[in-house]
Structure formats: C-alpha cells, structure tokens
Design an enzyme around this catalytic site. Structure first.
Site, PDB file in Angstrom:
ATOM      1  N   LYS A 239       0.583  -1.098   0.194  1.00  0.00           N
ATOM      2  CA  LYS A 239      -0.711  -0.223  -0.082  1.00  0.00           C
ATOM      3  C   LYS A 239       1.053   1.097   0.029  1.00  0.00           C
ATOM      4  O   LYS A 239       2.025   1.202   0.313  1.00  0.00           O
ATOM      5  CB  LYS A 239      -0.780   0.004   0.870  1.00  0.00           C
ATOM      6  CG  LYS A 239      -1.939  -1.336   1.321  1.00  0.00           C
ATOM      7  CD  LYS A 239      -2.342  -0.818   2.461  1.00  0.00           C
ATOM      8  CE  LYS A 239      -4.092  -1.869   2.650  1.00  0.00           C
ATOM      9  NZ  LYS A 239      -4.568  -1.255   1.678  1.00  0.00           N
ATOM     10  N   ARG A 313     -10.083 -11.223   2.166  1.00  0.00           N
ATOM     11  CA  ARG A 313     -11.286 -12.586   1.482  1.00  0.00           C
ATOM     12  C   ARG A 313     -10.526 -13.054   1.280  1.00  0.00           C
ATOM     13  O   ARG A 313     -11.322 -14.830   1.295  1.00  0.00           O
ATOM     14  CB  ARG A 313     -11.754 -11.825   0.284  1.00  0.00           C
ATOM     15  CG  ARG A 313     -10.599 -11.396  -1.139  1.00  0.00           C
ATOM     16  CD  ARG A 313     -11.137 -11.264  -2.251  1.00  0.00           C
ATOM     17  NE  ARG A 313     -11.295  -9.433  -1.570  1.00  0.00           N
ATOM     18  CZ  ARG A 313     -11.818  -8.456  -2.302  1.00  0.00           C
ATOM     19  NH1 ARG A 313     -11.997  -9.713  -3.376  1.00  0.00           N
ATOM     20  NH2 ARG A 313     -11.597  -7.754  -2.778  1.00  0.00           N
TER      21      ARG A 313
HETATM   22  N1  BES Z   1      -8.427  -3.762   4.976  1.00  0.00           N
HETATM   23  C1  BES Z   1      -8.214  -3.373   3.841  1.00  0.00           C
HETATM   24  C2  BES Z   1      -9.577  -2.604   2.639  1.00  0.00           C
HETATM   25  C3  BES Z   1      -9.800  -1.113   3.593  1.00  0.00           C
HETATM   26  C4  BES Z   1      -9.003   0.095   3.501  1.00  0.00           C
HETATM   27  C5  BES Z   1     -10.581  -0.945   4.460  1.00  0.00           C
HETATM   28  C6  BES Z   1      -9.328   0.889   3.627  1.00  0.00           C
HETATM   29  C7  BES Z   1     -11.020   0.160   5.558  1.00  0.00           C
HETATM   30  C8  BES Z   1     -10.152   1.513   5.019  1.00  0.00           C
HETATM   31  C9  BES Z   1      -8.070  -4.506   1.897  1.00  0.00           C
HETATM   32  O1  BES Z   1      -7.569  -5.749   3.106  1.00  0.00           O
HETATM   33  C10 BES Z   1      -8.003  -3.669   1.338  1.00  0.00           C
HETATM   34  O2  BES Z   1      -6.944  -3.647   0.783  1.00  0.00           O
HETATM   35  N2  BES Z   1      -8.793  -3.719  -0.198  1.00  0.00           N
HETATM   36  C11 BES Z   1      -8.514  -3.571  -1.394  1.00  0.00           C
HETATM   37  C12 BES Z   1      -8.896  -4.596  -2.298  1.00  0.00           C
HETATM   38  C13 BES Z   1      -8.051  -4.579  -3.861  1.00  0.00           C
HETATM   39  C14 BES Z   1      -6.783  -4.899  -3.903  1.00  0.00           C
HETATM   40  C15 BES Z   1      -9.115  -5.488  -4.933  1.00  0.00           C
HETATM   41  C16 BES Z   1      -8.976  -2.213  -1.299  1.00  0.00           C
HETATM   42  O3  BES Z   1     -10.035  -2.356  -1.340  1.00  0.00           O
HETATM   43  O4  BES Z   1      -8.472  -1.574  -2.090  1.00  0.00           O
HETATM   44 MN    MN Z   2      -5.798  -5.550   2.151  1.00  0.00          MN
END
Ligand code: BES
Ligand code: MN
Ligand code: ZN
Length: 463
Positions: A239, A313
């Site tokens: 990230k 997931r």
């Molecule tokens: N934990 C994150 C989602 C999240 C981010 C929740 C910020 C609350 C605030 C999750 O694991 C994630 O990174 N999801 C990605 C999925 C994508 C890579 C398909 C997302 O939402 O960008």
């Molecule tokens: Mn994630």
C-alpha cells in the site's frame, strides 16, 4: 481494558442536564435566562451551557436539542460535562434507554499511552426504567471493540487477540480452540496460512474458535466470523503510505465478533454460539505469498492471487467454510474488507449484504431502533463473472469492469458462506475519521449494537 461504568442507578446528588429546544431557551426564567443570554445559548442541537450556583460550582447544565431530541447526541454530553453525577431532565421514556447508552458510548477514551490520565469523567444516573447493567454491558462491548482497534498493531498482534479471546471464553465457560502457525496446514486452513506466514514467528497466523452452549443441540446455532488482519501492509502489492497509515484497524472485524460474542454470552441469549476469528499479519518477507500464486482453500476451491492486498477475503474463505461445517442457522461476518465500501457509503454507514429478505428486514429494523445504522447493498449476480480465473477456480481481485469493489468482495465471500441458514456480511470501516465530542477520532463499533438487538429479538433469554 476496563473502566468504571458510565451509568449508575444511584440518583444521590445528581445535577440536572435540562434538554432545551430553541423555544425552551426563549422561556428560561431568572438568572438562568440571563446566563443563557450572555452566553449565546439558544437551544441549538449540541449546544451545552454549564450553569453555576452562587459558589461558582457547576449546578446544572442546559443541553440544546433543536426541535426534537436525538438520543445519540448524548454521546457529546459525556465528553463535555464536568465530572460528578448528572441526570437527564425532560427525556421521554421512549428515549431514555438510548440516551443513557449514548452517554455511555460517549464516555469512551483511549488513554493507554498517555502519561496523564484523562480528566475525571461524568457519570449519568440512569433515567427511570433503564436497565443500568444491560446498558453498561452493551457500552462495554463497544468499548472493547474500539480499544482493540485503537491499540497499535505492535501491541495487538495475533497473540494478543488470542489472549483476549481466551479471557472472553473463560469468563463464560466457553470452549476455545486455537490453530496456529504450521498447524494451519495440517488443520486445513491453507489460505489463512498463506496470508499470515510472512509474519515474524511470535506473530504467527492463527484461527481462533470459541464454542458456547454447543451441547444444547435444540438451540439454533449462530456463527460469528471476523477478519483479524492485525496490520495490512498490502503484502507484496504494498500500500502507499496514506493507505497504510490506519491499517492497525484491519482487525476491526475480529474485534467486533469477539465483543458481540461476549455480549451474547453475558446476556444469555438462547443460542448455540461459534465465534471464529482469523488473526494474521499481512506482512512482507521473502516468504510472503505473491501475485500470481494459486492458493488452496479449506473448501477445496483454488484461488488465483491477482493482488496480495485483497487478503481479507482469503482468510475469511477458510473460516466461513469452517463455520459452514457447524451447519449454522445464522452466520454473521464482520470485516474491514474494502476501501470501496467507503467510496459507496462513506465512513458512517456500513454496507450490509444478505440474500435473506427476512434477515435483511430484521437487521435494518434493529439498526434503526438502536441508532446503529446499516445500508443494504446487493449481492448482484451480474458481477459474479468478474471473479472468474482462467487457471484457478476463482480470483481474489475482481476484474476491473465490475468496478463495485465492495459488492464483488461480498460475492467472493458468498462462494464460501454457509448455506444451511442465512448469512449476512458487514463491510465495516470501524473508524471515526472525524474528531468531535463523543465521537473521538479512532476506533468505532459499527453494526455491533444492531446485530445484538436483532439477535436479542430473535433469541431472547428465556425465550
Ligand atoms: N483492509 C483493506 C480494506 C480497507 C482499506 C478497509 C481502507 C478500510 C479502509 C483490504 O484488505 C484491502 O486492501 N482491500 C483492497 C482490495 C483490492 C486490492 C481488490 C481495496 O479495497 O483497495
Ligand atoms: Mn488489504
Ligand atoms: Zn485488509
């Protein structure tokens, strides 16, 4: 992790907080009227004015409510009133319970790392007819979830989550079973292992399972499933800094189901209960799982990794399948699953997904009644194809054409969810991004009280 309850049954010496409308502000009498006038108190929603006595001590308070009282605004009261005991004057019987709960929720502080403890907190003498113990219990469940989320990842790793789960299980004579590290492979949690294996050995991945009342097979079985990513770096698909900053909260789902599970057991609801938490760190190391890897899952479906940041997931796939093995009547999962949920509904309104119309109606009604809002979103079948993989059974990052990231994440979970009964998924933010009295910036419980209310109506104690 506990503080004195914010509610007391003892009215002794409680000073009044008067709920005041704009019209009420215009018809105050004597020195109170003068004091309100010089201080610009007009009964606007959220306005608070402390009224001193001759000695200059806080003797009463005026709380502006606008045209009608919203009980949840009492969260702000708890954050702003001076210490000592107070009582609400002019609150209706209907609003008393929720206002008292709001006050208790508003008393939450996260001061574990502060040298100076916070100032003395006010206490509320419970309005007539309010069950003090029950309200304090619900508030303390929310506080547990918030405190777990607020605690930095360094001090809230898989081990600390396990320790908390053990304490919760022990207090209610529930069983607890933990599958950790390489035992996840022999214990058939391959996806949990893959996501968590890059972490340091003392932060090894684990599946925590609490079981309560399981011998009472005549009772319906409720399964609670939580995402416990103690820190989400994104993995090798790392990230950016801004996106990583708050990822200590990525165990918010686990915090919610442990707190909700504790509440269900304390309240003695007429259910068998299984609480399942996958606690992992989505870390980066030479052994991290990679984009392009194909994971196996407990259900047997293979999963092609398009993005290591879609890790929630993956671990939920294994624990949802585990939940399914119990044949639950009702399964609820809580997860900080997608950023897309926030793009859709913002930070204060978690999406609720379920294909069970009765559950949706019951859940939303309970959510409305306890002012813990949820918004139903669709498990839109048209987007299922976005999860198709050329070389595996399913992929973890939906194809870009489907766009609706929270929906496609829910559709992914649906492939693994129990089918013996109803299933609902809550994509929670678990965080207040805005700092205001009663709603401090930081961890927040979302959908927890709604879920407890819905479950209490379905499976009341002694019912
Ligand atoms: N934990 C994150 C989602 C999240 C981010 C929740 C910020 C609350 C605030 C999750 O694991 C994630 O990174 N999801 C990605 C999925 C994508 C890579 C398909 C997302 O939402 O960008
Ligand atoms: Mn994630
Ligand atoms: Zn995550």
């Amino acid at each position: 992790m506990s503080r004195p309850p914010a509610l007391t049954a003892d009215l002794e010496g409680a000073r009044p907080v008067r709920l005041v409308t704009p019209a009420g502000a215009g018809s105050l009498q004597g020195r109170e009227a003068a004091w309100a006038r010089v201080n610009g108190f007009e009964g606007k929603p959220g306005q608070l004015l402390i009224v001193p006595d001759e000695a200059g001590e806080a003797a009463a308070a005026l709380f502006g409510i606008g045209q009608s009282f919203e009980p949840m605004t009492a969260r702000g009261l708890a954050a702003r009133l001076p210490g000592g005991t107070w009582r609400l004057e002019g609150v209706s019987k209907k609003d008393g319970g929720l206002a008292a709960l709001a006050f208790a929720l508003g008393s939450y502080r996260f001061d574990r790392y502060k040298a100076q403890p916070a100032r003395e907190l006010p206490v509320l003498a419970a309005p007539r007819g309010v069950n003090c113990e029950e309200v304090n219990r619900i508030a303390s469940a929310a506080a547990l979830a918030r405190e777990m989320v607020d605690t930095p990842a360094a001090d809230m790793g898989p081990q600390q989550i396990e320790a908390l789960a053990r304490k919760i299980a022990e207090a209610s004579n529930a069983s607890i079973n933990v599958t950790e590290g390489d035992a996840l492979l022999t214990g058939r949690y391959p996806a949990v292992h893959a996501v968590g294996r890059a972490a340091a050995p003392h932060r090894a991945p684990r599946v925590i399972e609490i079981g309560w009342n399981l011998k009472r097979t005549e009772l319906p079985l409720v399964a609670l499933v939580g995402k416990g990513v103690v820190f989400d770096t994104g993995g090798l698909d790392i990230k950016p800094a801004a996106g990583m900053r708050n990822m200590k909260k990525d165990m918010g789902g686990a915090a919610h189901v442990l707190a909700l599970g504790r509440l269900i057991m304390q309240a003695g609801l007429e259910v068998r209960l299984v609480v399942l938490v996958a606690a992992v760190e989505n870390a980066i190391s030479a052994d991290a799982f990679r984009p392009g890897d194909i994971l196996s899952s407990r259900k047997g479906l293979t999963i092609e990794i398009g993005n290591t940041d879609a890790e929630g997931r993956l671990i939920l796939a294994d624990v949802l399948q585990r939940a399914a093995e119990h044949g639950p009547t009702l399964t609820l999962d809580f997860a900080t699953l997608t950023g897309a949920a926030r793009m859709a509904l913002g930070p204060e309104l978690p999406p609720l997904y379920t294909d069970d119309e009765v559950l949706a109606a019951d859940f939303l009604a309970a959510a409305r009644d306890v002012a813990d809002p949820l918004w139903r979103m669709p498990l839109w079948p048209g987007y299922r194809a976005s999860l198709d993989s050329e070389i595996a059974d399913v992929r973890n990052d939906s194809a870009p054409w489907a766009q609706a990231g929270s929906v496609t994440a829910a559709l992914f979970l649906q492939k693994f969810a129990p089918t013996t009964g109803a299933w609902a998924h809550l994509d929670v933010f678990a965080w207040n991004p805005r700092n205001r009295p009663g709603w401090p910036e930081g961890g927040e419980a979302q959908g927890l009280r709604a879920a407890f209310e819905m479950l209490s109506r379905r499976y009341p104690k002694g019912g």
